[in-house]
Design a protein around this motif. Structure first.
Motif, mmCIF file in Angstrom:
data_model
loop_
_atom_site.group_PDB
_atom_site.id
_atom_site.type_symbol
_atom_site.label_atom_id
_atom_site.label_comp_id
_atom_site.label_asym_id
_atom_site.label_seq_id
_atom_site.Cartn_x
_atom_site.Cartn_y
_atom_site.Cartn_z
ATOM 1 N N LEU A 1 0.879 -1.164 0.000
ATOM 2 C CA LEU A 1 0.000 0.000 0.000
ATOM 3 C C LEU A 1 0.924 1.224 0.000
ATOM 4 O O LEU A 1 1.663 1.461 0.955
ATOM 5 C CB LEU A 1 -0.902 0.002 1.234
ATOM 6 N N ARG A 2 0.894 1.974 -1.089
ATOM 7 C CA ARG A 2 1.846 3.056 -1.298
ATOM 8 C C ARG A 2 1.202 4.390 -0.921
ATOM 9 O O ARG A 2 0.036 4.632 -1.229
ATOM 10 C CB ARG A 2 2.273 3.036 -2.776
ATOM 11 N N ASN A 3 1.963 5.240 -0.244
ATOM 12 C CA ASN A 3 1.516 6.595 0.107
ATOM 13 C C ASN A 3 0.192 6.623 0.862
ATOM 14 O O ASN A 3 -0.738 7.325 0.512
ATOM 15 C CB ASN A 3 1.393 7.475 -1.148
ATOM 16 N N ILE A 4 0.146 5.825 1.878
ATOM 17 C CA ILE A 4 -1.064 5.740 2.696
ATOM 18 C C ILE A 4 -0.973 6.766 3.818
ATOM 19 O O ILE A 4 0.125 7.114 4.269
ATOM 20 C CB ILE A 4 -1.228 4.313 3.252
ATOM 21 N N THR A 5 -2.119 7.301 4.225
ATOM 22 C CA THR A 5 -2.136 8.241 5.345
ATOM 23 C C THR A 5 -2.919 7.624 6.489
ATOM 24 O O THR A 5 -4.106 7.332 6.347
ATOM 25 C CB THR A 5 -2.804 9.571 4.936
ATOM 26 N N PHE A 6 -2.245 7.381 7.593
ATOM 27 C CA PHE A 6 -2.928 6.844 8.771
ATOM 28 C C PHE A 6 -3.331 7.976 9.696
ATOM 29 O O PHE A 6 -2.641 8.978 9.825
ATOM 30 C CB PHE A 6 -1.989 5.915 9.557
ATOM 31 N N THR A 7 -4.482 7.816 10.337
ATOM 32 C CA THR A 7 -4.827 8.618 11.507
ATOM 33 C C THR A 7 -4.952 7.596 12.616
ATOM 34 O O THR A 7 -4.886 6.390 12.366
ATOM 35 C CB THR A 7 -6.185 9.327 11.314
ATOM 36 N N GLN A 8 -5.173 8.054 13.842
ATOM 37 C CA GLN A 8 -5.283 7.093 14.938
ATOM 38 C C GLN A 8 -6.401 6.086 14.670
ATOM 39 O O GLN A 8 -6.239 4.889 14.827
ATOM 40 C CB GLN A 8 -5.521 7.820 16.266
ATOM 41 N N GLU A 9 -7.573 6.617 14.195
ATOM 42 C CA GLU A 9 -8.713 5.735 13.954
ATOM 43 C C GLU A 9 -8.419 4.733 12.844
ATOM 44 O O GLU A 9 -8.752 3.566 12.955
ATOM 45 C CB GLU A 9 -9.963 6.543 13.579
ATOM 46 N N ARG A 10 -7.831 5.239 11.764
ATOM 47 C CA ARG A 10 -7.531 4.356 10.641
ATOM 48 C C ARG A 10 -6.546 3.277 11.055
ATOM 49 O O ARG A 10 -6.695 2.104 10.710
ATOM 50 C CB ARG A 10 -6.928 5.163 9.486
ATOM 51 N N TYR A 11 -5.556 3.701 11.828
ATOM 52 C CA TYR A 11 -4.526 2.765 12.285
ATOM 53 C C TYR A 11 -5.160 1.681 13.159
ATOM 54 O O TYR A 11 -4.926 0.497 12.968
ATOM 55 C CB TYR A 11 -3.464 3.556 13.072
ATOM 56 N N ASP A 12 -6.023 2.104 14.094
ATOM 57 C CA ASP A 12 -6.690 1.142 14.976
ATOM 58 C C ASP A 12 -7.519 0.150 14.160
ATOM 59 O O ASP A 12 -7.530 -1.046 14.410
ATOM 60 C CB ASP A 12 -7.614 1.864 15.970
ATOM 61 N N SER A 13 -8.228 0.692 13.172
ATOM 62 C CA SER A 13 -9.085 -0.145 12.339
ATOM 63 C C SER A 13 -8.245 -1.146 11.538
ATOM 64 O O SER A 13 -8.619 -2.313 11.379
ATOM 65 C CB SER A 13 -9.904 0.745 11.400
ATOM 66 N N PHE A 14 -7.080 -0.671 11.071
ATOM 67 C CA PHE A 14 -6.153 -1.501 10.287
ATOM 68 C C PHE A 14 -5.674 -2.699 11.122
ATOM 69 O O PHE A 14 -5.655 -3.833 10.652
ATOM 70 C CB PHE A 14 -4.952 -0.623 9.880
ATOM 71 N N ILE A 15 -5.329 -2.428 12.388
ATOM 72 C CA ILE A 15 -4.876 -3.496 13.287
ATOM 73 C C ILE A 15 -6.039 -4.440 13.615
ATOM 74 O O ILE A 15 -5.907 -5.651 13.605
ATOM 75 C CB ILE A 15 -4.306 -2.899 14.605
ATOM 76 N N GLU A 16 -7.200 -3.814 13.849
ATOM 77 C CA GLU A 16 -8.385 -4.581 14.241
ATOM 78 C C GLU A 16 -8.835 -5.528 13.124
ATOM 79 O O GLU A 16 -9.236 -6.666 13.381
ATOM 80 C CB GLU A 16 -9.509 -3.601 14.611
ATOM 81 N N LEU A 17 -8.753 -5.049 11.866
ATOM 82 C CA LEU A 17 -9.163 -5.913 10.747
ATOM 83 C C LEU A 17 -8.272 -7.147 10.681
ATOM 84 O O LEU A 17 -8.752 -8.256 10.456
ATOM 85 C CB LEU A 17 -9.122 -5.147 9.421
ATOM 86 N N GLN A 18 -6.949 -6.953 10.888
ATOM 87 C CA GLN A 18 -6.043 -8.111 10.870
ATOM 88 C C GLN A 18 -6.466 -9.123 11.920
ATOM 89 O O GLN A 18 -6.498 -10.324 11.683
ATOM 90 C CB GLN A 18 -4.606 -7.663 11.142
ATOM 91 N N GLU A 19 -6.824 -8.603 13.085
ATOM 92 C CA GLU A 19 -7.235 -9.475 14.179
ATOM 93 C C GLU A 19 -8.517 -10.232 13.816
ATOM 94 O O GLU A 19 -8.624 -11.438 14.021
ATOM 95 C CB GLU A 19 -7.421 -8.631 15.444
ATOM 96 N N LYS A 20 -9.481 -9.514 13.227
ATOM 97 C CA LYS A 20 -10.754 -10.144 12.848
ATOM 98 C C LYS A 20 -10.516 -11.226 11.796
ATOM 99 O O LYS A 20 -11.098 -12.301 11.855
ATOM 100 C CB LYS A 20 -11.735 -9.105 12.304
ATOM 101 N N LEU A 21 -9.682 -10.903 10.817
ATOM 102 C CA LEU A 21 -9.394 -11.894 9.764
ATOM 103 C C LEU A 21 -8.687 -13.099 10.372
ATOM 104 O O LEU A 21 -9.012 -14.245 10.070
ATOM 105 C CB LEU A 21 -8.549 -11.269 8.655
ATOM 106 N N HIS A 22 -7.741 -12.843 11.269
ATOM 107 C CA HIS A 22 -7.034 -13.939 11.935
ATOM 108 C C HIS A 22 -7.990 -14.862 12.670
ATOM 109 O O HIS A 22 -7.852 -16.071 12.635
ATOM 110 C CB HIS A 22 -6.009 -13.381 12.940
#
Lengths: 464, 845
Positions: B127-148
């Protein structure tokens, strides 16, 4: 009536007085125990409106056993004093010359019925010393009633064969029954409430023309329980945490091998218009014996058998039987429960048909307000959760699951392509718990059942 | 069903609309989601750890939403909002694109062959040139957990690693090494550990300990390095600390390692489709290449759009609606399935976010969801059927009513129990119970399936000792017994059990209940043809106080006064008498065909496997099984043959009804049609013998072949037949003599007939020693056997289990010249290959 004599004497006494008399006084004047008079009053009352008796209670003070002794022989102190010989102990001489036995005098007052002369403080003091006690006396204030007479005609309690034979019942007076009391419980056995509900569900299916499936096989191979239903081998339901596996007999060995081959292919490669799950399907996994997790395993067997017929004929099947889950137990979940299942197979069935059949089914349960939520189930597509509006809770509650079996399940069996199979299921325990107001499932199912609840459970009429 | 927690206000912002809780609940319902709970972090903490801990927690409203288990695209706020926006027609489904890197050089992940032993697959993307905010970052981590937790099956199938690409440099190597040879600083740790140390470090980690068993026992552990030897991750356990992503991360390298490649591709597609929204070029994903051990280079992510063609008529017909192709296309587009129409035809494009759509019926469902399930007219199908009760359940229902009327109260106990309940406590050994054993019970209460109803009833009494005596209980339910003859090796048996618990043993009460039960079942109290009880020894019962129940000379159960030890074992104090018996022998014969769960093991009807892939291999099928001498009775041909045979005969054999008739009768699945008048006449006649069928003389020849698969009709179990028939031992000398004579007559008659050569078709199962036996060689050996009157036919290899396959080979033999013994002997002579030979099917030709 051994006390008829007392009763009649009592009636004569009452006749003499105007306004009435107290039972205690009557006992005194008749020279009998007060309890005998009370007994006579009760039996006279039972005769009807001969007398009326009003319960009164009065309090008075009485001497206790020890108190009586003191009243007779003097207080302990006085007795000690009295027992000291005149030559006496030197100490006695030192102490007092003479005594006045006040305790005895006070007690004697009470004994003579003059307790009113005592002060409260005095009485309480003696009560503490357990020499006096306050006694409540219950007596009746007896007056004449509408049908007063001094003679008592004996009343019969029950009709006897002799009375019928001789016709004497015509002259007899009968004691009235107390209709307030409960009757005697009949000596009988009882059916279990969950089984009563099962009977009703069976009845509903039979009324709707459904044939009962043979579900008397708790042990099932993973093949029929999962694989034949197009449930992939890595599905969480096939986990050790959710399903009971067997160590003995561990594996199933007999399968319809041609069919098994088709099931394997549709899982691993797809087919029948499906992409399949594209994974390495293993026979060993399908062979594993389990305690069936749903009766749909039997539905799969039945549909496979149906597909083996020369020509397809429409069927409606149902079953109500036990299923097993290796789940964490709580107030509403047990490791085994009963699943109710209905299946209809026919040409050209629609989703509208499924909802129509469900509507009919639930109407028979007294549930008319239904709505459907899209859901997911590995072997049905579309899948719908059935919700009904609960008037008490004022909200929609889930009452069952339903769907149309997937082509990946039906076509490998060999069913014609234009045949659709609709199905639905629900648990038997939940409606039963609601019906009989039971909160803990253990009180309903299993050995911890409350037998009193079984004895007391009413008829099961689901639609009312 | 996975539950996703999203912040309500963030969700409404993404949806561009504020809903009331009720409105949002309604929207969820329509779309197939469930608003499970409205809560806040504060509420959750206060519920789980008490109010004191919660005071500092956030009280932002959270929605807990239940998502269907196959919708991985709805496991995060981004996906949920996108799905609902498209559903509400407020947004067009985005198009996800795979792009080449600006630099021209793709990131490369090289898989070495060592991974084959532990975790053979890997895929990757950037994923190139992505902009994280706290919420986006949390969601990104959370999705990995849900998929796992869901599709990845707790990381066993797929594990995701995400890395700050700017901290590492490719090409990356995915290899496997011995645990002692791996050393790195894992995520959020301050020092380096070897893999062996890590495994013991994480033994106590409440989160990570669950993943350790996935690789724990493997000789090598999977590990990913960058070109400088920096560890990216040790899947599926932990990432390296060096490449961890932060809010400042601009470029993310995503790798998924897997044991299931299909799922790895799906997981990678999910990660990139959900979060490419935040890239400088939204919805674009930079491709990466994966080099397999065999040298192939594959570009990921796949981001495949698949097209499926179907007709509007199909959807209308399956759902029960009547919509034009155009409006159905619109419905599907609202479900992110972009659709084009040409006439009645729909071309539906399935995006990479919807791997759950694998068949046209999935598309049909989406159309129905968009149409609104509750807008579909509810119709009643015209299916005409006649209801039938299962005879066993019918009998059970009737008996229950009358047993309750006899003063006994129904109990309902668990089918699962402890070994102790069915063995030790009853004074028996577990080995003699024939119980099936559960391999993974969570508690001792689920060790075995019960083999008797008695323990349950005694436990019910123990739990109800406060109730006034006497206690009289019964139960009619199934027990489970091992049974070699069943496909799964076990069967249910329907039992009736009753107990009487009082100050006196009350044997006469239980005996009276038996008498009453027999009266209800119309069995008279006589020896031989009815029922009787006789003294028996049984360790469960008090010596001299146990009797066995015999019906028509066959034991069906026992009754007696329980042994004092048994009473104490169940924590009871009073004497108790009990009864337990089988009720299946009392089923009788019903006129209707009834169902059993036994399925035919060989198929009579040929089924074609319809594949989407063109290369279709024809299946070798088993030879058709003819069920009787006249052919398969479920086919018209078979019935015709029998009809012809009966044109000038009253019975199959001789001049009176015999077992030959019942055998053939049983092979006929349903009453024959009117067209076969001779057959029909015979059928009805034989049907009238149903009650005394077992008393009919035995057959001289075997008319239904033993190899025939069980049909619903001939499943009248042997027990029943025996029950009302005479025992073989009791067969009188006279009967034997008559039979001998008839056999002679039959042989004489046969010899007079035309000199037809009797032939049989035999199907042999040849089993090898193990999975390494050369099956081709084995077959060659078998086929090398040549005899006069022997002709080899088709063969195939059938899996037996554990990778072992048996050879199933057919042959036709002349009965007089070749016997099965001879054949078996000849084949087993090749002892180098052959372990055993069995006759799988034997049919007269």
């Amino acid at each position: 009536m051994a006390d008829t004599g007392v009763a009649e004497a009592l009636l004569r006494q009452i006749e003499k007085v105007d306004g009435g008399a107290d039972s205690l006084e009557l006992a005194n004047s008749l020279g009998v125990d007060h309890q005998v008079v009370v007994g006579a009053v009760k039996s006279l009352q039972a005769l009807g409106d001969v007398i009326s008796a009003e319960l009164r209670s009065s309090k008075h003070w009485e001497l206790t056993e020890e108190g009586t002794e003191i009243a007779e022989q003097g207080s302990h102190e006085a007795r000690v004093f009295g027992s000291i010989p005149p030559e006496g102990l030197p100490q006695a001489e030192l102490m007092v010359e003479s005594i006045q036995d006040q305790v005895r005098e006070t007690l004697l007052l009470v004994q003579r019925g003059r307790s009113t002369q005592l002060e409260e403080k005095e009485k309480n003091e003696l009560k503490k010393r357990k020499l006096l006690s306050e006694v409540t006396v219950k007596s009746y204030w007896i007056t004449k009633d509408s049908s007063f007479s001094t003679t008592v005609s004996k009343q019969e309690t029950e009709l006897t064969p002799e009375m019928i034979a001789t016709g004497s019942w015509k002259e007899k007076k009968f004691k009235p029954y107390n209709f307030e009391a409960m009757g005697v419980a009949p000596d009988c056995g009882h059916l279990h409430p969950l089984m009563k509900v099962r009977t009703q569900f069976r009845q509903i299916f039979l009324e709707m023309g459904f044939t009962e499936m043979p579900t008397n096989n708790f042990i099932e191979s993973s093949f029929w329980n999962f694989d034949s239903l197009f449930q992939p081998q890595q599905h969480p339901a096939r986990d050790q945490h959710d399903t009971f596996f067997l160590s003995e007999p561990e594996l199933a060995h007999q399968f319809p091998w041609d069919y098994l081959e088709r099931v394997k292919r549709v899982h691993s490669q797809g087919g029948y218009g499906s992409q399949g799950y594209k994974y390495d399907w293993k026979l060993e996994e399908a062979q594993k014996n389990i305690l069936r997790t749903h009766t749909t395993a039997v539905s799969a067997r039945m549909l496979y058998k149906l597909a083996q017929q020369e020509t397809f004929s429409p069927v409606k099947y149902f079953s109500i039987d036990r299923v097993f889950r290796n789940e964490t137990l709580d107030a509403t979940h047990l490791a085994e429960f009963h699943q109710i299942e209905g299946v209809v197979a026919d040409y050209g069935m629609t989703l509208g048909d499924l909802m129509g059949v469900l509507h009919q089914f639930f109407t028979k349960l007294g549930i008319t307000k239904l709505r459907f939520k899209p859901a997911y189930n590995p072997y049905t597509e579309p899948s719908m959760e059935v919700f009904s509006y609960h008037e008490g809770l004022k909200r929609w509650v889930e009452v069952g699951n339903s769907g149309v079996f997937r082509p990946e399940m039906l076509l490998p069996m060999g069913l014609p392509e234009d045949v659709s199979v609709i199905a639905w299921g629900l648990s038997l325990e939940r409606p039963t718990m609601i019906k009989y107001g039971i909160n803990n499932i253990r009180e309903l199912v299993g050995h911890k059942v409350n037998l009193q609840m079984v004895y007391d459970s009413p008829l099961c009429r689901l639609d009312s | 069903m996975p539950t996703v927690g999203v912040k309500r206000d963030l969700l409404f912002k993404a949806l561009g609309k504020t809903y009331s809780d009720e409105e949002f609940d309604e929207l969820c319902f329509e779309f197939g989601l469930e608003l499970d709970e409205i809560t806040s972090e504060k509420e959750i903490i206060s519920r789980e750890q008490g109010n004191s801990k919660a005071s500092s927690a956030s009280d932002v409203i959270l929605y807990k939403i239940d998502v269907p288990a196959n919708r991985y695209d709805l496991l995060c706020l981004e996906g949920l909002a996108r799905g609902l926006q498209v559903f509400k027609n407020k947004l067009d489904a985005p198009r996800y694109r795979r792009v080449s890197p600006v630099s021209g050089d793709r990131q490369r992940l090289i898989i070495t062959k060592e991974t084959a032993a532990v975790r053979p697959h890997a895929v990757a993307a950037v994923l190139r040139n992505i902009t994280f905010t706290q919420e986006r970052y949390d969601s990104f981590i959370e999705l990995q957990e849900k998929l796992h937790q869901n599709i990845c099956r707790k990381r066993s199938l797929v594990a995701i690693g995400t890395h700050d690409l700017d901290t590492i440099s490719g090409p990356f190597t995915f290899t496997a090494k011995r645990p002692g040879d791996i050393s790195f600083r894992p995520l959020n740790q301050t020092k380096e550990y070897t893999a062996t140390q890590l495994m013991s470090l994480y033994k106590t980690d409440s989160h990570l300990k669950h993943y350790l068993p996935i690789i724990e026992d493997k000789p090598v552990y999977p590990i990913i390095y960058d070109s400088n030897g920096v560890v990216l991750s040790m899947p599926p356990i932990i990432n390296g600390d060096h490449s961890k992503i932060s809010l400042q991360t601009k470029n993310v390298f995503i790798e998924c390692t897997a044991t299931d490649l299909t799922k790895a591709k799906i997981v990678l597609d999910m990660m990139v489709t959900m979060f490419s929204e935040y890239c400088l070029q939204p919805f674009t994903v930079e491709e990466a290449e994966v080099v397999c051990p065999d040298g192939r280079t594959i570009i990921y992510p796949e981001l495949a759009y698949r097209k499926e063609k179907l007709s509007a008529e199909f959807i209308n017909r399956k759902v029960g609606i009547n919509e034009s192709a155009e409006s159905i296309a619109q419905l599907l587009t609202r479900m992110c399935l972009l659709s084009q129409t040409t006439g009645d035809e729909l071309e539906v494009e399935i995006p990479p976010t919807r791997p759950d759509v694998i068949h046209a019926c999935d598309i049909m469902e989406d159309a129905a969801v968009a149409y609104g399930f509750n807008n579909i007219t509810r119709t009643i199908p015209r299916t005409y059927t006649v209801a039938n009760q299962l005879p066993l359940n019918k009998l059970t229902e009737l008996l229950r009513q009358d047993l309750a009327a006899a003063g006994f109260t129904e109990a309902l106990n668990f089918a699962l129990c402890s070994q102790e309940d069915i063995a030790d406590k009853l004074g028996k050994r577990i080995s003699e119970t024939g119980a099936v054993h559960i391999s993974n019970p969570k508690t001792a209460d689920f060790q075995v399936a019960r083999t008797t109803l008695l323990p349950g009833l005694l436990k019910t009494i123990a739990a109800n000792r406060k109730m006034p005596l006497p206690l009289k209980l019964f139960e009619i339910s199934d027990v489970v017994l091992k049974d070699q003859n069943k496909d799964v090796g076990a069967r249910n048996s329907r039992r009736f059990s009753a107990v009487y618990y009082n100050k006196t043993p009350g044997f006469e009460v239980i005996h009276g209940l038996l008498d009453r039960t027999m009266q209800l079942l119309e069995v008279k109290a006589v020896r031989g043809g009815g029922y009787h009880i006789q003294a028996a020894d049984d360790s469960t019962f008090f010596p001299g106080r146990c009797a066995e129940i015999f019906v028509c000379g066959k034991s069906v159960g026992r009754l007696g006064v329980l042994h004092p030890d048994v009473i104490s074992h169940f924590e009871l104090t009073m004497p108790c008498s009990a009864l337990e018996m089988d009720i299946e022998p009392f089923l009788g014969h019903t006129a209707e065909t009834f169902l059993t769960h036994d399925v035919p093991m060989q198929e009579a009807v040929q089924h074609q496997f319809v594949k989407c892939v063109a290369s279709q291999q024809t299946l070798l099928s088993h030879p058709l099984s003819t069920k009787t001498l006249f052919g398969d009775m479920s086919t018209q041909v078979g019935l015709k043959a029998l009809d012809d045979f009966l044109a000038d005969r009253s019975y199959i054999e001789g001049f009176e009804a015999s077992q030959a008739d019942t055998a053939v009768f049983d092979a006929i699945p349903s009453p024959p049609p009117q067209t076969f008048c001779h057959l029909r006449r015979w059928y009805n006649h034989i049907k009238s013998f149903q009650l005394e069928r077992t008393r009919l003389p035995s057959a001289k020849a075997q008319f239904v072949l033993p190899e025939a698969p069980p049909t619903s009709k001939n499943d009248t179990s042997e027990d029943e037949i025996d029950l009302f028939g005479s025992d073989d031992d009791e067969e009188s000398v006279e009967a034997a003599r008559v039979r001998e004579q008839r056999l002679l007559e039959y042989a004489a008659k046969k010899s007079k007939k035309s000199p037809l050569i009797a032939k049989s078709s035999i199907l042999l199962d040849v089993k090898p020693w193990d999975d390494e036996t050369d099956m081709a060689k084995l077959e060659e050996c078998v086929r090398s056997i040549g005899m006069d009157g022997l002709l080899w036919g088709q063969s195939k290899l059938v899996p037996v289990g554990y990778g072992i396959r048996k050879l199933q080979i057919g042959c036709v033999v002349e009965d007089d010249k070749v016997g099965t013994d001879l054949l078996e002997e000849a084949i087993t002579a090749f002892e180098e290959y052959v372990q055993s030979v069995d006759v799988a099917a034997f049919n007269k030709v």
